[in-house]
Design an enzyme around this catalytic site. Structure first.
Site, PDB file in Angstrom:
ATOM      1  N   PRO A 353      -1.497 -11.363  64.722  1.00 17.21           N
ATOM      2  CA  PRO A 353      -0.548 -11.037  65.800  1.00 17.21           C
ATOM      3  C   PRO A 353       0.792 -10.612  65.211  1.00 17.21           C
ATOM      4  O   PRO A 353       1.475 -11.398  64.570  1.00 17.21           O
ATOM      5  CB  PRO A 353      -0.428 -12.353  66.572  1.00 17.21           C
ATOM      6  CG  PRO A 353      -0.851 -13.407  65.603  1.00 17.21           C
ATOM      7  CD  PRO A 353      -1.838 -12.785  64.686  1.00 17.21           C
ATOM      8  N   VAL A 355       4.665  -9.363  64.964  1.00 16.22           N
ATOM      9  CA  VAL A 355       5.991  -9.405  65.559  1.00 16.22           C
ATOM     10  C   VAL A 355       6.921  -8.679  64.591  1.00 16.22           C
ATOM     11  O   VAL A 355       6.839  -8.890  63.381  1.00 16.22           O
ATOM     12  CB  VAL A 355       6.482 -10.856  65.784  1.00 16.22           C
ATOM     13  CG1 VAL A 355       7.942 -10.877  66.214  1.00 16.22           C
ATOM     14  CG2 VAL A 355       5.614 -11.564  66.816  1.00 16.22           C
ATOM     15  N   ASP A 545       3.156 -11.770  60.331  1.00 13.44           N
ATOM     16  CA  ASP A 545       1.974 -12.356  60.953  1.00 13.44           C
ATOM     17  C   ASP A 545       2.432 -13.641  61.628  1.00 13.44           C
ATOM     18  O   ASP A 545       2.744 -14.633  60.954  1.00 13.44           O
ATOM     19  CB  ASP A 545       0.924 -12.638  59.873  1.00 13.44           C
ATOM     20  CG  ASP A 545      -0.370 -13.208  60.444  1.00 13.44           C
ATOM     21  OD1 ASP A 545      -0.369 -13.647  61.611  1.00 13.44           O
ATOM     22  OD2 ASP A 545      -1.375 -13.219  59.705  1.00 13.44           O
ATOM     23  N   HIS A 546       2.479 -13.627  62.965  1.00  5.38           N
ATOM     24  CA  HIS A 546       3.076 -14.745  63.698  1.00  5.38           C
ATOM     25  C   HIS A 546       2.220 -16.010  63.638  1.00  5.38           C
ATOM     26  O   HIS A 546       2.668 -17.093  64.053  1.00  5.38           O
ATOM     27  CB  HIS A 546       3.304 -14.350  65.161  1.00  5.38           C
ATOM     28  CG  HIS A 546       4.566 -14.919  65.730  1.00  5.38           C
ATOM     29  ND1 HIS A 546       5.183 -16.024  65.210  1.00  5.38           N
ATOM     30  CD2 HIS A 546       5.327 -14.544  66.807  1.00  5.38           C
ATOM     31  CE1 HIS A 546       6.272 -16.306  65.909  1.00  5.38           C
ATOM     32  NE2 HIS A 546       6.379 -15.422  66.891  1.00  5.38           N
ATOM     33  N   ARG A 547       0.999 -15.926  63.137  1.00  6.31           N
ATOM     34  CA  ARG A 547       0.197 -17.128  62.937  1.00  6.31           C
ATOM     35  C   ARG A 547       0.768 -17.976  61.808  1.00  6.31           C
ATOM     36  O   ARG A 547       0.608 -19.203  61.780  1.00  6.31           O
ATOM     37  CB  ARG A 547      -1.252 -16.753  62.596  1.00  6.31           C
ATOM     38  CG  ARG A 547      -1.993 -15.977  63.658  1.00  6.31           C
ATOM     39  CD  ARG A 547      -3.358 -15.554  63.152  1.00  6.31           C
ATOM     40  NE  ARG A 547      -3.260 -14.739  61.939  1.00  6.31           N
ATOM     41  CZ  ARG A 547      -4.307 -14.350  61.221  1.00  6.31           C
ATOM     42  NH1 ARG A 547      -5.531 -14.708  61.577  1.00  6.31           N
ATOM     43  NH2 ARG A 547      -4.139 -13.601  60.148  1.00  6.31           N
TER      44      ARG A 547
END
Length: 574
Positions: A353, A355, A545-547
């Site tokens: 995901p 951002v 990587d927003h994880r």
């Protein structure tokens, strides 16, 4: 005997390759490890070497064919093991009327009339044979006599140091550049076609002139045929603009190919003025004339574009981007490197995901530092851009925020923080976006990073970069500002977890806080806070990587990076 050669596994995970071009053709002699084809995989373009010494018997694939790994692509004729002189014996036996090859140290030529032993037509050996004999193909010996080349001075590139026709062509071209040495070589050639001695006078003045003329034309030896439609130039005449020939195969000496590579010219595009045995022949002079005409054409196009208000920097090379005619369509194969890039982008975008954090920074100090150091770097042969400063600043910021120098091991459910700082440099090429990697950038000096990055980018653009040079990255930088643009949403180079996009550096009105300068001082000399002055400003786009990475960590990383970009002298503390 016949030897079939299958497309090898040219890279881990590679299942197929596209034949870009053949470097040899049926009937061509090849030596072990000689490149025979260029193959494009989903990683890069690589050269496939011959596994044997022999002759090309058959090509099993055409240029443009996509061939699975393990499929036969070329067939060689290889001399049987244990045969006398290998390929030399086979070639010698196949040519009637030519002198026989020496097959042992005790072999000696028949004495000439008068009882005196004849001189060795090739002279003393420099090719490592204990008998003193120069080993060369009969056709190479005949060609050497025609061109006035001393075989004793030629270094053989064939099996066992055997002299080939191409070796003779190369030597003739070298002699042509040194006319004072070429004439004696032609005049002292005394051997006859049957290997016996011949009087020097038998050559005759006319034959000597012909030999010298052939020496000046490096691919002499057969009567040239003028290609229909070609435009030979005369000495002193300006070379006309030439249209690319776009052949699949071209005859040229190694020296000519070297000049073509130096001038960045596709030798298959150079118009030929001669043919031999149905094959186009290109000389060094033709390569130089073509390069000159292309440069002139590009300059003319640039002037026309500038006058017409077109986009700055447009050249003739952009003709490939011509508009597709209304009512038609153009289909371009989606494979090779382009397909790999697409699959990588798809995996990254649908797995991580994304951002993107945007910011801007006053880099006036960076601009000044680069300007101050550029001349000294140039004296060391290194072109210094802003990129090495950014790379060093990125490494310094990653040391403080190692979470951005990480990968997510989904199978083990672990975040892996990397201890090495291998910075990828996203590079636009004709085949798409490639990412060469500057390894261990944290331990390298500014100029070392600059030199390595310049070299890797150039190799990526000319498709000579290896697969290994694009592996192991831990963080990527992409400079879209070099083309034009301020902000973007870069796609992460998966499995990395962050990528930094650099926008264009532009002069902007900027509010200076507590900075002493002529433009921000009051009449008393005190600093004026909050004055607006023109400054060099760079925009930043950091995708994460927003994880793995929180937005707050991305912002803190960016703030630290901005400190190093505002004041590059801080990098001296790293």
């Amino acid at each position: 005997m016949v030897r079939e050669f299958k497309l090898p596994d040219v890279g881990e995970g590679v299942a197929e390759g596209e034949i870009v071009q053949w470097l040899v053709g049926p009937g061509d002699p090849v030596s072990e490890d000689q490149p025979v084809a260029e193959v494009e995989t989903d990683k890069a373009v690589v050269e496939v070497p011959s596994p044997v010494d022999g002759t090309v018997k058959e090509l099993r694939a055409e240029a443009g064919d996509v061939v699975p790994v393990g499929e036969v692509i070329i067939v060689f004729d290889v001399p049987d093991e244990g045969s006398e002189s290998g390929a030399s014996r086979t070639e010698s036996d196949s040519v009637e009327g030519e002198e026989a090859e020496e097959t042992g140290a005790d072999a000696a030529p028949e004495p000439a009339e008068g009882g005196e032993p004849p001189e060795d037509p090739a002279g003393p050996s420099t090719n490592g044979e204990s008998s003193g004999r120069v080993f060369a193909a009969p056709s190479a010996r005949r060609l050497a006599r025609e061109l006035g080349v001393d075989l004793a001075a030629v270094e053989g590139s064939g099996p066992g140091g055997r002299i080939t026709e191409m070796d003779v062509h190369t030597a003739a071209e070298t002699d042509a550049d040194e006319p004072d040495e070429a004439e004696p070589a032609a005049e002292t050639e005394t051997a006859g076609a049957d290997g016996t001695a011949a009087d020097a006078d038998e050559t005759g003045e006319g034959e000597r002139e012909a030999a010298i003329a052939e020496a000046e034309e490096p691919l002499g030896g057969a009567q040239p045929t003028v290609v229909e439609g070609s435009q030979p130039t005369t000495e002193g005449a300006a070379a006309p603009a030439a249209e690319p020939a776009d052949r699949d195969r071209t005859l040229a000496t190694p020296a000519t190919r070297g000049v073509a590579k130096e001038l960045d010219v596709d030798i298959d595009a150079v118009p030929a003025t001669e043919e031999r045995d149905g094959e186009a022949v290109v000389t060094t002079e033709a390569v130089r004339q073509y390069a000159e005409s292309q440069r002139a054409a590009q300059a003319a196009d640039a002037e026309a574009v500038s006058a017409g208000g077109e986009r700055e920097g447009a050249t003739a090379a952009e003709s490939d981007r011509a508009e597709v005619a209304a009512g038609t369509e153009e289909r371009v194969p989606y494979r090779g490197v382009r397909r790999t890039i697409g699959q990588q982008m798809e995996q990254s975008k649908f797995t991580a995901p994304h951002v993107t954090h945007h910011d801007q920074v006053d880099v006036t100090g960076l601009v000044e530092a680069r300007d101050d150091l550029a001349e000294r770097a140039e004296q060391r042969g290194i072109r210094l851009t802003y990129l090495p400063f950014v790379v060093k600043a990125v490494v310094a910021a990653l040391r403080e925020y190692p979470i951005l120098n990480s990968q997510l091991d989904e199978q083990a459910e672990e975040i892996v923080k990397q201890g090495d700082y291998n910075i990828g440099i996203a590079t636009a090429t004709d085949a798409g976006l490639m990412v060469p990697v500057v390894e261990d950038a944290g331990r390298k000096s500014l100029l070392s990073v600059a030199s390595e990055a310049n070299e890797l980018v150039e190799k990526a653009r000319d498709r000579s970069i290896s697969r290994e040079e694009m592996q192991g990255g831990t963080f990527t930088v992409t400079n879209f500002g070099a083309i034009g643009g301020e902000y973007a949403t870069p796609i992460i180079n998966y499995p990395e977890t962050a990528i930094l996009g650099l926008g264009a550096i532009k002069k902007r009105p900027w509010v200076v806080e507590d900075e002493r300068s002529e433009s921000s001082e009051s009449a008393t000399g005190e600093a004026v806070s909050g004055e607006v002055v023109p400054r060099h400003v760079m925009t930043l786009s950091l995708s994460i990587d927003h994880r793995v990475i929180d937005g707050a960590e991305a912002a803190r990383f960016t703030n630290t990076l901005k400190e190093y970009l505002r004041d590059p002298t801080l990098l001296l503390l790293e």
